[in-house]
Motif scaffolding. Sequence first.
Motif, PDB file in Angstrom:
ATOM      1  N   ARG A 116      39.515  43.656  49.251  1.00  0.00           N
ATOM      2  CA  ARG A 116      38.380  43.842  48.344  1.00  0.00           C
ATOM      3  C   ARG A 116      37.573  42.554  48.186  1.00  0.00           C
ATOM      4  N   ALA A 117      37.507  41.757  49.214  1.00  0.00           N
ATOM      5  CA  ALA A 117      36.826  40.462  49.139  1.00  0.00           C
ATOM      6  C   ALA A 117      35.362  40.614  48.736  1.00  0.00           C
ATOM      7  N   GLU A 118      34.685  41.624  49.236  1.00  0.00           N
ATOM      8  CA  GLU A 118      33.272  41.840  48.896  1.00  0.00           C
ATOM      9  C   GLU A 118      33.101  42.041  47.396  1.00  0.00           C
ATOM     10  N   GLU A 119      34.007  42.810  46.802  1.00  0.00           N
ATOM     11  CA  GLU A 119      33.935  43.092  45.367  1.00  0.00           C
ATOM     12  C   GLU A 119      34.330  41.881  44.520  1.00  0.00           C
ATOM     13  N   ARG A 120      35.037  40.940  45.120  1.00  0.00           N
ATOM     14  CA  ARG A 120      35.562  39.792  44.374  1.00  0.00           C
ATOM     15  C   ARG A 120      34.759  38.515  44.587  1.00  0.00           C
ATOM     16  N   LYS A 121      33.573  38.627  45.183  1.00  0.00           N
ATOM     17  CA  LYS A 121      32.768  37.435  45.496  1.00  0.00           C
ATOM     18  C   LYS A 121      32.492  36.580  44.264  1.00  0.00           C
ATOM     19  N   SER A 122      32.235  37.206  43.120  1.00  0.00           N
ATOM     20  CA  SER A 122      31.943  36.414  41.909  1.00  0.00           C
ATOM     21  C   SER A 122      33.178  35.653  41.446  1.00  0.00           C
ATOM     22  N   ASP A 123      34.358  36.275  41.558  1.00  0.00           N
ATOM     23  CA  ASP A 123      35.606  35.580  41.193  1.00  0.00           C
ATOM     24  C   ASP A 123      35.862  34.411  42.132  1.00  0.00           C
ATOM     25  N   ILE A 124      35.651  34.644  43.421  1.00  0.00           N
ATOM     26  CA  ILE A 124      35.856  33.591  44.423  1.00  0.00           C
ATOM     27  C   ILE A 124      34.943  32.411  44.135  1.00  0.00           C
ATOM     28  N   ALA A 125      33.669  32.698  43.879  1.00  0.00           N
ATOM     29  CA  ALA A 125      32.700  31.638  43.577  1.00  0.00           C
ATOM     30  C   ALA A 125      33.073  30.916  42.290  1.00  0.00           C
ATOM     31  N   PHE A 126      33.543  31.663  41.280  1.00  0.00           N
ATOM     32  CA  PHE A 126      33.943  31.051  40.009  1.00  0.00           C
ATOM     33  C   PHE A 126      35.092  30.062  40.203  1.00  0.00           C
ATOM     34  N   PHE A 127      36.128  30.470  40.924  1.00  0.00           N
ATOM     35  CA  PHE A 127      37.278  29.586  41.122  1.00  0.00           C
ATOM     36  C   PHE A 127      36.906  28.358  41.958  1.00  0.00           C
ATOM     37  N   ARG A 128      36.078  28.547  42.960  1.00  0.00           N
ATOM     38  CA  ARG A 128      35.652  27.410  43.782  1.00  0.00           C
ATOM     39  C   ARG A 128      34.757  26.455  42.986  1.00  0.00           C
ATOM     40  N   ARG A 129      33.879  27.014  42.168  1.00  0.00           N
ATOM     41  CA  ARG A 129      33.009  26.180  41.334  1.00  0.00           C
ATOM     42  C   ARG A 129      33.845  25.387  40.321  1.00  0.00           C
ATOM     43  N   ARG A 130      34.808  26.046  39.749  1.00  0.00           N
ATOM     44  CA  ARG A 130      35.678  25.372  38.773  1.00  0.00           C
ATOM     45  C   ARG A 130      36.487  24.255  39.442  1.00  0.00           C
ATOM     46  N   ALA A 131      36.981  24.505  40.649  1.00  0.00           N
ATOM     47  CA  ALA A 131      37.711  23.471  41.395  1.00  0.00           C
ATOM     48  C   ALA A 131      36.779  22.301  41.708  1.00  0.00           C
ATOM     49  N   GLY A 132      35.543  22.606  42.094  1.00  0.00           N
ATOM     50  CA  GLY A 132      34.572  21.553  42.367  1.00  0.00           C
ATOM     51  C   GLY A 132      34.291  20.704  41.137  1.00  0.00           C
ATOM     52  N   GLU A 133      34.223  21.350  39.971  1.00  0.00           N
ATOM     53  CA  GLU A 133      34.019  20.603  38.725  1.00  0.00           C
ATOM     54  C   GLU A 133      35.200  19.680  38.445  1.00  0.00           C
ATOM     55  N   LEU A 134      36.408  20.175  38.682  1.00  0.00           N
ATOM     56  CA  LEU A 134      37.598  19.336  38.481  1.00  0.00           C
ATOM     57  C   LEU A 134      37.586  18.127  39.400  1.00  0.00           C
ATOM     58  N   LEU A 135      37.163  18.347  40.639  1.00  0.00           N
ATOM     59  CA  LEU A 135      37.156  17.276  41.637  1.00  0.00           C
ATOM     60  C   LEU A 135      35.869  16.454  41.606  1.00  0.00           C
ATOM     61  N   GLN A 136      34.963  16.867  40.738  1.00  0.00           N
ATOM     62  CA  GLN A 136      33.697  16.157  40.542  1.00  0.00           C
ATOM     63  C   GLN A 136      32.893  16.051  41.831  1.00  0.00           C
TER      64      GLN A 136
END
Length: 169
Positions: A116-136
């Motif tokens: 269900r990757a297509e349906e989960r694109k917003s979750d995927i982007a959220f987790f990656r964005r949050r990881a990017g914020e942690l890593l600055q």
Amino acid sequence: MALRLSAGQLAVCAGAEEAARPWVAPLLVAALKDCEVLQPTDPMLKPVLFRTLAALGTSHGHAEPVTAEGLFRSAVDYADQAAAGPLAAALATGRGRLWRAQVLLDFAQLLENSRRAEERKSDIAFFRRRAGELLQVEKPIVGLSARDLRWSLVWLPPPPTISPADLGF
């Protein structure tokens, strides 16, 4: 407990197929059982729990995606709890940032590889964005560098002080 986690996480990070490493999941489950039995009160051991859950989620990823997602959700919750507690400063810098980001990035990868990757694109982007914020970092991030991953794996908690009463004397 920490040695089991480290060995299991190294095997998971190496990316070998489950059939080639059938000992990994039992090793990580044993680390979780150690946490349950020992009930460590030292906040320095909190990362062991969320790192173990995430490594186990990665290990179960392809064979049991629903179980893996539950393990990752628990890992994210425990990481957030640890970051809001006495370890807030430690988990906001150095290895702590990498550990938390790795949980988020591995979860995003699990979701990206799901049916269900297509349906989960917003979750995927959220987790990656949050990881990017942690890593600055400003660009979207997909994974940790090999250097950062190696550096984050080289940590063991200090051994607890054992009294005679702990040994039953």
